[in-house]
Design a protein around this motif. Structure first.
Motif, short mmCIF file in Angstrom:
data_model
loop_
_atom_site.label_atom_id
_atom_site.label_comp_id
_atom_site.label_asym_id
_atom_site.label_seq_id
_atom_site.Cartn_x
_atom_site.Cartn_y
_atom_site.Cartn_z
N SER A 19 -22.86 -3.85 12.64
CA SER A 19 -22.26 -2.74 11.90
C SER A 19 -23.14 -1.49 12.00
CB SER A 19 -22.06 -3.14 10.44
OG SER A 19 -21.52 -2.07 9.70
N ILE A 20 -24.45 -1.68 11.93
CA ILE A 20 -25.38 -0.54 12.00
C ILE A 20 -25.32 0.12 13.37
CG2 ILE A 20 -27.83 0.08 12.04
CD1 ILE A 20 -28.25 -2.08 9.87
N ILE A 21 -25.34 -0.69 14.44
CA ILE A 21 -25.38 -0.08 15.78
C ILE A 21 -24.02 0.46 16.21
CG2 ILE A 21 -27.33 -1.53 16.48
CD1 ILE A 21 -25.42 -3.19 18.17
N ALA A 22 -22.99 0.19 15.41
CA ALA A 22 -21.68 0.79 15.68
C ALA A 22 -21.65 2.27 15.33
CB ALA A 22 -20.59 0.04 14.91
N ASN A 23 -22.67 2.75 14.63
CA ASN A 23 -22.76 4.16 14.23
C ASN A 23 -22.99 5.03 15.47
OD1 ASN A 23 -23.49 6.71 13.26
ND2 ASN A 23 -24.50 5.86 11.45
#
Length: 291
Positions: A19-23
């Motif tokens: 979810s974090i690296i989807a930013n």
């Protein structure tokens, strides 16, 4: 940007990490063992706005056999690999390669996923993974895809990995009962340095010295790891007599494509690639004959 100005986030789960690296708005970079991070930051090459610390994601640290393949988590350390009885028995070429990754301290913290993700042509585990027909699972928070390791690298430090993807599984094909493998490395200092040349060999043997099939992968002799397809095609023509081994080594001299840099000249790398392959084949034959 000072090192102290870089944000560090530590996800508690793989789901949170994806979810974090989807930013898409932030410049993010994963860090696990971090054995290359400080060096690259000093060089000014790795300066993300946020480090994503994944070292604690235990769900990405495993070595298991499932569905006829060996699955290795990307956070598995080189020490884990060296200590694995499963890999010692069914993927010894990878064990030998991990033994050559820096000093013991580096083996304790460095991860196989980091060795792959750094995409160095000199990465010691990479030729071993090539000859084990490795597949990589690349995941986002919405999808997964499986790619052969040979399609993963596009150049020094470059891969097909998308900004919102990470390696979540490394799938190697186990060596069979009559398969033998070896990893050879040349560096300025034993087990403490970047390879000048390295090679991994895996052979499927019949009786005597007859090779049914074989795979040879070189590192540090091209922009990415290369399979020595011409050498491989010769392996099965005749039993591996001394003369055959020497002839295959001569073909390797022509097949590799090294450059000259601060560590070695292109000609020296060619000579050493040929010598390492010759030495490796001799050693494999002695192992086979002693079985």
């Amino acid at each position: 940007m000072l090192v102290s100005e870089i944000e560090v986030v530590t996800p508690a789960t793989l789901e949170e990490c994806l979810s974090i690296i989807a930013n898409e708005e932030k410049v993010l970079k994963l860090i696990a063992g971090g054995t290359d991070a400080v060096v690259r930051m000093k060089e000014g090459k790795w300066r993300p706005s946020t480090w994503v610390n994944i070292k604690g994601l235990r769900e990405l640290r495993y070595i298991i056999e499932k569905d006829g393949a060996i699955h290795i988590g990307p956070l598995t350390t080189h020490t884990d690999i060296i200590s694995s009885s499963l890999l010692q028995k069914k993927a010894n070429v990878l064990v030998e390669a991990s033994r050559e990754v820096g000093a013991i301290q580096m083996q304790n913290v460095g991860t196989i996923g980091g060795n792959i993700g750094t995409a160095s042509p000199a990465g010691d585990t990479l030729p071993a993974l090539y000859v084990l027909n490795t597949l990589l699972e690349l995941s986002t928070n919405k999808s997964k895809r499986i790619v052969p390791i040979e399609e993963f690298f596009t150049g020094p430090g470059r891969t097909i990995l998308k900004k919102n993807e990470m390696i979540t599984n490394i799938i190697v094909q186990p060596q069979g009962e009559n398969e033998i493998g070896i990893f050879q490395k040349l560096g300025p200092r034993k087990a403490q340095s970047i390879s000048i040349v390295n090679v991994a060999i895996s052979l499927l043997m019949a009786k005597d010295r007859q090779v049914l099939s074989g795979k040879i992968a070189f590192g540090s002799v091209a922009p990415t790891i290369i399979r020595a397809k011409k050498c491989e095609s010769i392996l099965t023509l005749h039993p591996l007599t001394d003369e055959m081994i020497q002839n295959i080594a001569k073909v390797a001299w022509k097949e590799v494509m090294p450059i000259t840099d601060v560590r070695a000249t292109a000609e020296y790398r060619r000579d050493m690639a040929s010598s390492l392959l010759e030495r490796g084949l001799y050693r494999l034959m002695r192992r086979w004959e002693s079985k």
